[in-house]
Design an enzyme around this catalytic site. Sequence first.
Site, PDB file in Angstrom:
ATOM      1  N   THR A  33       3.495   6.907  -7.259  1.00 40.78           N
ATOM      2  CA  THR A  33       3.245   6.329  -8.576  1.00 40.78           C
ATOM      3  C   THR A  33       2.278   5.164  -8.443  1.00 40.78           C
ATOM      4  O   THR A  33       2.149   4.563  -7.371  1.00 40.78           O
ATOM      5  CB  THR A  33       4.543   5.825  -9.229  1.00 40.78           C
ATOM      6  OG1 THR A  33       4.920   4.575  -8.631  1.00 40.78           O
ATOM      7  CG2 THR A  33       5.669   6.832  -9.069  1.00 40.78           C
ATOM      8  N   HIS A  62      -6.511  -3.832   7.756  1.00 39.92           N
ATOM      9  CA  HIS A  62      -6.586  -3.292   9.112  1.00 39.92           C
ATOM     10  C   HIS A  62      -7.237  -4.281  10.068  1.00 39.92           C
ATOM     11  O   HIS A  62      -7.036  -4.197  11.281  1.00 39.92           O
ATOM     12  CB  HIS A  62      -7.367  -1.977   9.110  1.00 39.92           C
ATOM     13  CG  HIS A  62      -6.706  -0.887   8.334  1.00 39.92           C
ATOM     14  ND1 HIS A  62      -7.372   0.254   7.932  1.00 39.92           N
ATOM     15  CD2 HIS A  62      -5.437  -0.761   7.863  1.00 39.92           C
ATOM     16  CE1 HIS A  62      -6.528   1.030   7.252  1.00 39.92           C
ATOM     17  NE2 HIS A  62      -5.357   0.436   7.203  1.00 39.92           N
ATOM     18  N   ASP A  73       0.838  -1.205   0.000  1.00 38.01           N
ATOM     19  CA  ASP A  73       0.000   0.000   0.000  1.00 38.01           C
ATOM     20  C   ASP A  73       0.871   1.253   0.000  1.00 38.01           C
ATOM     21  O   ASP A  73       0.575   2.230  -0.691  1.00 38.01           O
ATOM     22  CB  ASP A  73      -0.916   0.000   1.226  1.00 38.01           C
ATOM     23  CG  ASP A  73      -1.731   1.270   1.333  1.00 38.01           C
ATOM     24  OD1 ASP A  73      -2.585   1.503   0.464  1.00 38.01           O
ATOM     25  OD2 ASP A  73      -1.506   2.048   2.283  1.00 38.01           O
ATOM     26  N   HIS A  74       1.969   1.214   0.746  1.00 38.50           N
ATOM     27  CA  HIS A  74       2.855   2.372   0.822  1.00 38.50           C
ATOM     28  C   HIS A  74       3.714   2.531  -0.427  1.00 38.50           C
ATOM     29  O   HIS A  74       4.445   3.517  -0.557  1.00 38.50           O
ATOM     30  CB  HIS A  74       3.732   2.280   2.064  1.00 38.50           C
ATOM     31  CG  HIS A  74       2.972   2.436   3.341  1.00 38.50           C
ATOM     32  ND1 HIS A  74       3.570   2.472   4.579  1.00 38.50           N
ATOM     33  CD2 HIS A  74       1.638   2.569   3.581  1.00 38.50           C
ATOM     34  CE1 HIS A  74       2.642   2.620   5.516  1.00 38.50           C
ATOM     35  NE2 HIS A  74       1.462   2.677   4.933  1.00 38.50           N
ATOM     36  N   ASP A  75       3.626   1.575  -1.334  1.00 38.40           N
ATOM     37  CA  ASP A  75       4.255   1.705  -2.658  1.00 38.40           C
ATOM     38  C   ASP A  75       3.290   2.330  -3.657  1.00 38.40           C
ATOM     39  O   ASP A  75       3.714   2.888  -4.664  1.00 38.40           O
ATOM     40  CB  ASP A  75       4.675   0.315  -3.152  1.00 38.40           C
ATOM     41  CG  ASP A  75       5.547   0.352  -4.402  1.00 38.40           C
ATOM     42  OD1 ASP A  75       6.026   1.437  -4.783  1.00 38.40           O
ATOM     43  OD2 ASP A  75       5.752  -0.714  -5.010  1.00 38.40           O
ATOM     44  N   GLU A 106       5.788   4.513  11.020  1.00 39.69           N
ATOM     45  CA  GLU A 106       4.421   4.356  11.532  1.00 39.69           C
ATOM     46  C   GLU A 106       4.323   3.212  12.540  1.00 39.69           C
ATOM     47  O   GLU A 106       3.674   3.323  13.566  1.00 39.69           O
ATOM     48  CB  GLU A 106       3.446   4.122  10.379  1.00 39.69           C
ATOM     49  CG  GLU A 106       2.016   4.001  10.833  1.00 39.69           C
ATOM     50  CD  GLU A 106       1.060   3.799   9.678  1.00 39.69           C
ATOM     51  OE1 GLU A 106       0.208   2.900   9.770  1.00 39.69           O
ATOM     52  OE2 GLU A 106       1.172   4.526   8.667  1.00 39.69           O
ATOM     53  N   ASP A 138       6.950  -0.377  -7.940  1.00 39.52           N
ATOM     54  CA  ASP A 138       8.311   0.024  -8.319  1.00 39.52           C
ATOM     55  C   ASP A 138       9.224   0.269  -7.125  1.00 39.52           C
ATOM     56  O   ASP A 138      10.294   0.839  -7.267  1.00 39.52           O
ATOM     57  CB  ASP A 138       8.262   1.281  -9.201  1.00 39.52           C
ATOM     58  CG  ASP A 138       7.544   2.453  -8.524  1.00 39.52           C
ATOM     59  OD1 ASP A 138       7.166   2.327  -7.341  1.00 39.52           O
ATOM     60  OD2 ASP A 138       7.348   3.492  -9.180  1.00 39.52           O
ATOM     61  N   PHE A 154       2.631   2.352  -9.845  1.00 41.27           N
ATOM     62  CA  PHE A 154       3.328   1.132 -10.242  1.00 41.27           C
ATOM     63  C   PHE A 154       3.992   0.444  -9.052  1.00 41.27           C
ATOM     64  O   PHE A 154       4.364   1.094  -8.072  1.00 41.27           O
ATOM     65  CB  PHE A 154       4.373   1.466 -11.313  1.00 41.27           C
ATOM     66  CG  PHE A 154       3.792   2.133 -12.515  1.00 41.27           C
ATOM     67  CD1 PHE A 154       2.990   1.430 -13.398  1.00 41.27           C
ATOM     68  CD2 PHE A 154       4.011   3.480 -12.750  1.00 41.27           C
ATOM     69  CE1 PHE A 154       2.426   2.054 -14.510  1.00 41.27           C
ATOM     70  CE2 PHE A 154       3.451   4.116 -13.855  1.00 41.27           C
ATOM     71  CZ  PHE A 154       2.657   3.397 -14.733  1.00 41.27           C
ATOM     72  N   ARG A 194       5.856   7.259   5.813  1.00 40.74           N
ATOM     73  CA  ARG A 194       5.253   6.440   6.861  1.00 40.74           C
ATOM     74  C   ARG A 194       6.188   5.347   7.382  1.00 40.74           C
ATOM     75  O   ARG A 194       5.751   4.415   8.047  1.00 40.74           O
ATOM     76  CB  ARG A 194       3.950   5.823   6.322  1.00 40.74           C
ATOM     77  CG  ARG A 194       2.893   6.859   6.009  1.00 40.74           C
ATOM     78  CD  ARG A 194       1.819   6.361   5.075  1.00 40.74           C
ATOM     79  NE  ARG A 194       2.318   6.172   3.707  1.00 40.74           N
ATOM     80  CZ  ARG A 194       1.553   5.886   2.666  1.00 40.74           C
ATOM     81  NH1 ARG A 194       0.241   5.754   2.810  1.00 40.74           N
ATOM     82  NH2 ARG A 194       2.091   5.731   1.465  1.00 40.74           N
TER      83      ARG A 194
END
Length: 738
Positions: free
Chosen positions: A314, A489, A231-233, A394, A318, A316, A391
């Site tokens: 982005t 979550h 998700d953070h990508d 986090e 990546d 993608f 994050r």
Amino acid sequence: MFLSALLVLGVCLIPAHSKPAGKQLGTPLLQTCFEEAKKIVDDAYKYSREESLRRVRTEVVRPHDALRLLKQPRGETRSAVRSADYMAQTLRLLQERVHHVHKRSLNVTDLLSEEDLNKLTEITGCARQVTFPSCHSTPNLNMYRTATSVCNNIKNPRLGSSNTPFARWLPAEYDDNISQPKGWDRTRRFNNFLLPLVRQVSNNILSTTDAGVVNDREYPHMVTFFGQWIDHDLTFTPFSPSIRSFSNGINCDESCEKTEPCIPILIPPGDPRLPTGRNSCIPTFRSAPVCGSGYSAYNFGGEPKKREQINGLTAFLDMGQVYGSEEQLAKYLRDPDSDGGLLRVNTEFRDNRRELLPFHPMPGNMCATRKRFSKDTNASEVPCFLAGDIRVDENLAITSIHTLFMREHNRLARELKRINPQWDSETLYQEARKIMGAYTQLFVFRDYLPRIVGPDIMHKQVGHYPGYNANVDPSIANVFATAAYRFGHLTVQPVLYRLDENYREMSRLPTMPVFEAFFTPWRVVYEGGIDPLLRGLVGRPAKLNTQDNMMVDALRERMFQFVIHLALDLGSLNMQRGRDHGLPGYNAWRKLCGLSQPGNEAELAQVLNNANLARNLLQLYGAPANIDVWMGGVAEPFIRGGRVGPLFACLIASQFQRIRQGDRLWYENRGVFSLAQRAALSTSTISRIICDNTGISSVPTDAFSVISNCNKLVDCSSIQHLNLSAWSKDGQLGRVDH
């Protein structure tokens, strides 16, 4: 600030003799109002930043401060958000003057020439957000990604790049049909019913106890946090940098009034968490709009367009969370003293002689939390870590995965330099980065996604790689980022496990409650590094989302609870965010996916296979169509072999299928890697990456399955290495045609 706004209105007066017809306002007035609007926005940003730093320095950070700081745009994302605010406030001031003088509603653009509209777009900075860059001068366009993914699609260079709008698979539903959050008007009825307060839904449906947690018998905690890692990508939805309303100066931290950008979560009467004498809301903030959407869209076509939110990352897979999604950050994250293509590392501390992430250079330290957990008042603090995604700190699980992949980049770069001493630093960096991108694509589609959406959806919706299609839009959908991909979550355990060499709990470094793992990078420095945490992720099960045990207290009652104050509720935040973004209700999305749309309690009970849950939901929402899409999605029973219901399986699979097919530099696309390189990459596993970059000597063969007789702990020597010999010659570097 309210006085400042009034002064602005005085400056931006339209002469009383002005006529509403024709183009009457002109460039001088436009420029003046822009300059005053710019001052309002800049002053609000400055005040908010100084207030945030003051709280951090005096250690009075509140839970909603942490969330807001975590969602702050930076770099080019901040510039894009600022441009949208300049535009919106300039038009607001002009619009208010038009209404004040003419005593009736007129579109301000009726009084602006096309030249003035273009001028406004230019001076606010919005023009830069919509113009197409040229790809002709981009170096190595067919070999390596740009940091922002601009020019991945040659015909539409911004498609899938950072700082572009989320995609809409269904039209937004706002209270005013343009911008106001769904349910903003508390008297508005939907299908003859009022929408419930999101905190009430959380209390009635999501609430569970740690004692009631059911462990997942198949999947470890790594699956949960790898999902967050992905998700953070892919998604970052920034808040407005201002904590005060531009129009009336109200401070969102101190008021429960709904005024842009404040979107408080109201606490229902009788809520046990409502502190005596405090505001009856959890402060939070609207997601920042995109230039040319909502009421600031007048300059982009004459009529207001529905508000859209910006994705700072982005679209993608990546590894942007390692490398950054903008050029300036990507450059800063590289080791300035290395000629080997390495990433920057910590210069003060090591983890058993292994590299740690660099510290963040920001003047305040949101991560100065050690003294709050330690009896030693002299305990030294450490700054937040720095990575490609803000994050990184986090929670400790995410910090550990960040550290692992930073080390893997540097390991790859060193190995590539050993076998290709003729390569320069740029080639070493880009080739290591390219391999890392292939890792994440392979792990998602081979190891992760089938466990989430199940074999049937993988076969029906995802299928085999069909090749690149320039007409496929890979942009992240609003519903994916704001609802569907937040299913994870409900798979977070109430604790983070720390395990020793034998995968047993330790008295010296005991397992900790999740709420004590937020923003605590000092635990990595002073409490054993990342090895115990990674063993905990692969060696202990995830929480199983069941219909009567949904969200643990650590996330629903104690999220970011640094001090004794009202903590955040992640379930409420998810639903409030969906309404802020104007997401249609549950049935609209089921219809999009070709699923039935329950019309009453009996039909909903059949869909959920749970009459009691259906009854409880309809006592709140009145009609199935009104159910917040996130709430409806996580309430569904799992599809066969998956960990989400039919609706989220459809939406998640659709998103990843588009990401893959719309990526010109996807690792399976012809020419990106050689056949020998793809064959080598196919053997890669997270277990091997853990072995190569930690002191861990035994791992499960499959890091995405619980340890069992079928997935035993094995010595690292038995896990296959990535064979880099296929990268040993310049002629093997991939080149993709477009």
